[in-house]
Design a protein around this motif. Sequence first.
Motif, PDB file in Angstrom:
ATOM      1  N   LYS A 132      -2.304 -10.889  -0.776  1.00 12.79           N
ATOM      2  CA  LYS A 132      -2.586  -9.912   0.268  1.00 12.79           C
ATOM      3  C   LYS A 132      -1.286  -9.333   0.829  1.00 12.79           C
ATOM      4  CE  LYS A 132      -5.056  -9.346   4.661  1.00 12.79           C
ATOM      5  NZ  LYS A 132      -5.899 -10.020   5.686  1.00 12.79           N
ATOM      6  N   LEU A 133      -0.305 -10.210   1.051  1.00 14.93           N
ATOM      7  CA  LEU A 133       0.971  -9.767   1.592  1.00 14.93           C
ATOM      8  C   LEU A 133       1.755  -8.958   0.560  1.00 14.93           C
ATOM      9  CD1 LEU A 133       3.013  -9.770   3.883  1.00 14.93           C
ATOM     10  CD2 LEU A 133       3.851 -11.987   3.072  1.00 14.93           C
ATOM     11  N   VAL A 134       1.731  -9.396  -0.687  1.00 15.49           N
ATOM     12  CA  VAL A 134       2.433  -8.668  -1.740  1.00 15.49           C
ATOM     13  C   VAL A 134       1.889  -7.246  -1.849  1.00 15.49           C
ATOM     14  CG1 VAL A 134       2.798  -8.500  -4.231  1.00 15.49           C
ATOM     15  CG2 VAL A 134       3.071 -10.704  -3.082  1.00 15.49           C
ATOM     16  N   LYS A 135       0.576  -7.123  -1.838  1.00 19.52           N
ATOM     17  CA  LYS A 135      -0.052  -5.796  -1.924  1.00 19.52           C
ATOM     18  C   LYS A 135       0.413  -4.908  -0.775  1.00 19.52           C
ATOM     19  CE  LYS A 135      -4.607  -3.582  -2.210  1.00 19.52           C
ATOM     20  NZ  LYS A 135      -4.425  -2.894  -3.506  1.00 19.52           N
ATOM     21  N   GLU A 136       0.505  -5.482   0.408  1.00 17.65           N
ATOM     22  CA  GLU A 136       0.944  -4.730   1.576  1.00 17.65           C
ATOM     23  C   GLU A 136       2.407  -4.303   1.436  1.00 17.65           C
ATOM     24  OE1 GLU A 136       0.506  -2.756   5.108  1.00 17.65           O
ATOM     25  OE2 GLU A 136      -1.054  -3.746   3.934  1.00 17.65           O
ATOM     26  N   LYS A 137       3.245  -5.217   0.953  1.00 17.53           N
ATOM     27  CA  LYS A 137       4.669  -4.909   0.816  1.00 17.53           C
ATOM     28  C   LYS A 137       4.921  -3.854  -0.252  1.00 17.53           C
ATOM     29  CE  LYS A 137       6.374  -7.588   4.001  1.00 17.53           C
ATOM     30  NZ  LYS A 137       7.078  -7.008   5.181  1.00 17.53           N
ATOM     31  N   PHE A 138       4.076  -3.813  -1.275  1.00 16.90           N
ATOM     32  CA  PHE A 138       4.237  -2.812  -2.317  1.00 16.90           C
ATOM     33  C   PHE A 138       4.135  -1.390  -1.763  1.00 16.90           C
ATOM     34  CE2 PHE A 138       3.867  -5.531  -6.160  1.00 16.90           C
ATOM     35  CZ  PHE A 138       4.732  -4.836  -6.979  1.00 16.90           C
ATOM     36  N   LYS A 139       3.470  -1.226  -0.635  1.00 17.07           N
ATOM     37  CA  LYS A 139       3.342   0.098  -0.034  1.00 17.07           C
ATOM     38  C   LYS A 139       4.706   0.664   0.370  1.00 17.07           C
ATOM     39  CE  LYS A 139      -1.310  -0.718   1.806  1.00 17.07           C
ATOM     40  NZ  LYS A 139      -2.143  -0.826   3.031  1.00 17.07           N
ATOM     41  N   LYS A 140       5.701  -0.221   0.525  1.00 20.62           N
ATOM     42  CA  LYS A 140       7.027   0.214   0.945  1.00 20.62           C
ATOM     43  C   LYS A 140       8.029   0.192  -0.206  1.00 20.62           C
ATOM     44  CE  LYS A 140       6.400  -1.349   5.721  1.00 20.62           C
ATOM     45  NZ  LYS A 140       6.940  -2.200   6.831  1.00 20.62           N
ATOM     46  N   SER A 141       7.546  -0.068  -1.417  1.00 20.70           N
ATOM     47  CA  SER A 141       8.443  -0.038  -2.567  1.00 20.70           C
ATOM     48  C   SER A 141       9.134   1.314  -2.652  1.00 20.70           C
ATOM     49  CB  SER A 141       7.663  -0.307  -3.853  1.00 20.70           C
ATOM     50  OG  SER A 141       8.523  -0.295  -4.972  1.00 20.70           O
ATOM     51  N   GLU A 142      10.403   1.317  -2.993  1.00 24.08           N
ATOM     52  CA  GLU A 142      11.220   2.515  -2.849  1.00 24.08           C
ATOM     53  C   GLU A 142      11.166   3.463  -4.037  1.00 24.08           C
ATOM     54  OE1 GLU A 142      15.189   1.348  -1.705  1.00 24.08           O
ATOM     55  OE2 GLU A 142      14.379  -0.239  -0.448  1.00 24.08           O
ATOM     56  N   THR A 143      10.439   3.109  -5.064  1.00 28.21           N
ATOM     57  CA  THR A 143      10.358   4.021  -6.204  1.00 28.21           C
ATOM     58  C   THR A 143       9.026   3.875  -6.913  1.00 28.21           C
ATOM     59  OG1 THR A 143      11.474   4.778  -8.209  1.00 28.21           O
ATOM     60  CG2 THR A 143      11.382   2.413  -7.861  1.00 28.21           C
ATOM     61  N   ASN A 144       8.576   4.951  -7.505  1.00 30.53           N
ATOM     62  CA  ASN A 144       7.337   4.942  -8.269  1.00 30.53           C
ATOM     63  C   ASN A 144       7.300   6.193  -9.135  1.00 30.53           C
ATOM     64  OD1 ASN A 144       6.704   6.710  -5.872  1.00 30.53           O
ATOM     65  ND2 ASN A 144       4.802   6.930  -7.016  1.00 30.53           N
ATOM     66  N   ILE A 145       6.381   6.230 -10.075  1.00 32.17           N
ATOM     67  CA  ILE A 145       6.160   7.448 -10.829  1.00 32.17           C
ATOM     68  C   ILE A 145       4.681   7.546 -11.164  1.00 32.17           C
ATOM     69  CG2 ILE A 145       6.678   6.430 -13.081  1.00 32.17           C
ATOM     70  CD1 ILE A 145       7.944   9.144 -13.822  1.00 32.17           C
ATOM     71  N   GLU A 146       4.132   8.733 -11.001  1.00 31.25           N
ATOM     72  CA  GLU A 146       2.711   8.956 -11.245  1.00 31.25           C
ATOM     73  C   GLU A 146       2.510   9.639 -12.591  1.00 31.25           C
ATOM     74  OE1 GLU A 146       1.332  11.214  -7.912  1.00 31.25           O
ATOM     75  OE2 GLU A 146       1.448   9.515  -6.520  1.00 31.25           O
ATOM     76  N   PHE A 147       1.408   9.292 -13.251  1.00 25.85           N
ATOM     77  CA  PHE A 147       1.086   9.846 -14.557  1.00 25.85           C
ATOM     78  C   PHE A 147      -0.314  10.456 -14.531  1.00 25.85           C
ATOM     79  CE2 PHE A 147       4.270   6.659 -15.455  1.00 25.85           C
ATOM     80  CZ  PHE A 147       5.017   7.187 -16.489  1.00 25.85           C
ATOM     81  N   ILE A 148      -0.516  11.451 -15.393  1.00 24.52           N
ATOM     82  CA  ILE A 148      -1.818  12.051 -15.579  1.00 24.52           C
ATOM     83  C   ILE A 148      -2.217  11.899 -17.039  1.00 24.52           C
ATOM     84  CG2 ILE A 148      -0.806  14.351 -15.961  1.00 24.52           C
ATOM     85  CD1 ILE A 148      -3.333  15.552 -14.721  1.00 24.52           C
TER      86      ILE A 148
END
Length: 274
Positions: A255-271
């Motif tokens: 639960k905490l890990v999922k919450e912390k992932f919201k503040k991860s500093e990088t991501n990339i979206e795909f279609i």
Amino acid sequence: MRFILIFIIVGILASCKSPLPVYFDKPIGIQQDSFSKSIQGNFYPLEDILNKGLVSFEEKYYIKNGKLVIKNSKTVLQDTTSSAITENETVLYNDTTLKTSRVEEENNFYKIAALNSIALINIDSSIECITKKNKIVFGFLKISKNKILLNLIDSLANNYEVDLFQLNEKLKLTSYKDDYYLNVLTPFGWEYLKIEVWNNGEFLNLLPFYFTTYNDKTDNVKEFLTSTEGIYPNLKPIYNKAHLIIGLKAKSNPKLVKEKFKKSETNIEFIKVK
């Protein structure tokens, strides 16, 4: 060229500070044997689609039997030789953005730490061999039943397929509350990569547990650890033989890990593209 990640993901990073490696004591969530059929397929980075338009890609390339085919190879070759395909257009397949370079400053952080790189953003050297020999002009991400691959095409219309992630005992796919996670086992614990899926698998978002909000200007271990409290609570240092901190260990609380992932500093979206 190295990953996910990363590997493709790291191509969008702006910070020159190395991400802090956090090693968890176990995988997160419930183990899955394979990727669901809804998210298996071919994916392009959404940012590129929005910036350049899907039509511009489809005018030059199409996918047949899992391979990229150039519709008008003469045009593509001319674009390549005239540098019309810029470095920005091939940034996802250019290893220069994947190399973190520390700015040399006068500080004593090196006296207490020699941080590891994050395993999940380092990919097999086979990709680097390809990109050193050939001008890669395009590529896409492919998710199969138990693999994530990168399909590339060079300026001579040669195709390359490179495994990025192969599920096995050291790389587990799990799920927790509608999200997938890749869990990679390192000598120090498990690293996490979150895979968000929406619209029945039409869109993916890849997020490594990537944080640089720590104090790298101190030679005091306590001050350094205090600066990591916002990343994840109760992180403990892992030392190498020279008694330098190489990473931090954590107890996995899904639960905490999922919450912390919201503040991860990088991501990339795909279609997804059929």
